[in-house]
Design an enzyme around this catalytic site. Structure first.
Site, short mmCIF file in Angstrom:
data_model
loop_
_atom_site.label_atom_id
_atom_site.label_comp_id
_atom_site.label_asym_id
_atom_site.label_seq_id
_atom_site.Cartn_x
_atom_site.Cartn_y
_atom_site.Cartn_z
CE LYS A 189 -56.95 30.26 48.68
NZ LYS A 189 -57.22 30.75 50.05
CG ASP A 224 -52.69 36.43 49.18
OD1 ASP A 224 -53.37 36.46 50.23
OD2 ASP A 224 -52.05 35.42 48.83
CG HIS A 242 -47.55 33.56 53.87
ND1 HIS A 242 -47.82 32.59 52.93
CD2 HIS A 242 -48.77 33.98 54.33
CE1 HIS A 242 -49.13 32.42 52.84
NE2 HIS A 242 -49.73 33.25 53.67
#
Length: 346
Positions: A168, A251, A181
């Site tokens: 990742k 994700d 985020h």
């Protein structure tokens, strides 16, 4: 029965009735564990056993146990792991020792997870450490050659422990400052520049990667949508140009940068339509929204899930026996990682 492509988060330290209901849903194929699901090793193993028994085929159980600031399980029974960036710093002093420590890191982490019934840690991070707030020392190095070299040794440790590997965040999250985020993230470089830097560890290590997790980053010179929603990235470049044949994860669809696609249903459908095999819906409120918005008809994901089940080579009892009888090779590895995690590598 089939396994669905949605991997969910659960709210607490045991399965409540709603979580059991979701795990029995044909669209759900697994669970992602967090610190909120952990009290101690015994409780964790009971929870994982309950998850295994919740549906057939059994759910895939995943976690982020990278080390450093992203380590969900700590305390008795779990080695405090250094961030991968510490291995990159060690590489500058002693490249041979850094390879050895990378192998130990991957193997010890995987052994401890598998001994508790956890199939998969989303590891290793193959991003470059080039200024990203969210990546930083989660990366081995700013140098793609170092990331590739240490990543290969880390992957060997995971494989020898019996765990599949997930690189990742493809095609690279480390060269932009913003944190997906909480922000929209855009990397405006041309594809040629990305291909010659951030993509190098992914492409070089691709034969050893069972899965990839896709970044919630927009690369506008390739496509105007985040990579996880982009057929150009997933089918055109990843599957086509690079020839990747493994499993593709989104994700977490609860992250800010994933919300550009609309509600959680639209996000999940967008990723699956673009070429993801499995999608992560980790926040309980997002799961509620996904299933409250009407019937879902997601594709069968039994095959990609079955390829990712772990196979423990060492059980909890054997690990405990090593500790009781004194330092052997495995315990020496564990203690060396603990010592490394206590050093200042900044």
């Amino acid at each position: 029965m089939a396994s669905g492509p949605v991997l969910i988060g659960i709210p607490g330290e045991e399965l409540d009735s709603l979580s059991r209901e979701y795990l029995a849903h044909p669209s759900v194929g697994g669970v992602v564990l967090f610190s909120r699901n952990f009290l101690d090793q015994g409780q964790l193993c009971s929870l994982v056993a309950d998850i295994h028994a919740a549906s057939e085929p059994r759910p895939l159980v995943c976690i982020d146990q990278e080390g450093g600031r992203v380590q969900r399980l700590t305390g008795e029974g779990f080695t405090r792991l250094p961030p991968l960036g510490a291995l990159g710093c060690l590489n500058e002093e002693d490249p041979v020792k850094a390879l050895d420590m990378a192998y130990r890191h991957g193997r010890v982490m995987a052994m401890e997870m598998l001994a508790c019934g956890i199939d998969l840690s989303f590891a290793p991070v193959l991003d470059l450490d080039r200024g990203s707030r969210v990546i930083g020392d989660r990366s081995f190095s700013p140098d793609p050659a170092v990331v590739t070299r240490l990543g290969r040794s880390y992957l060997a440790g995971m494989r020898d422990a019996g765990m599949k590997a997930t690189g990742k965040h493809f095609p690279g999250h480390g060269s932009v400052v913003a944190d997906s985020h909480v922000d929209d993230v855009t990397d405006d470089r041309p594809f040629a520049e990305i291909h010659e830097s951030d993509l190098v560890p992914f492409s070089e290590l691709m034969p050893a990667l069972d899965a990839l997790m896709i970044a919630h980053v927009v690369y506008p010179q390739v496509d105007r949508v985040p990579a996880g929603y982009s057929p150009k990235w997933l089918d055109g470049i990843l599957r086509g140009k690079l020839g990747y044949k493994g499993t593709v994860f989104s994700d977490d669809l609860g992250m800010h940068a994933a919300k550009a696609a609309g509600g959680v249903r639209e996000r999940a459908e967008g990723c699956l339509d673009a070429g993801c095999d499995l999608v992560l819906v980790c926040h309980p409120e997002d799961i509620d929204q996904l299933f409250a918005s009407g019937p879902v008809n997601f594709p069968d994901a039994s095959k990609p899930i079955s390829r990712l089940y772990g196979k423990a080579t060492v059980g909890r009892e054997q690990i405990a026996e090593v500790k009781r009888e004194g330092i052997r090779e495995w315990e020496h590895w564990r203690l060396s990682l603990e010592r490394m995690s206590q050093q200042d590598w900044s």
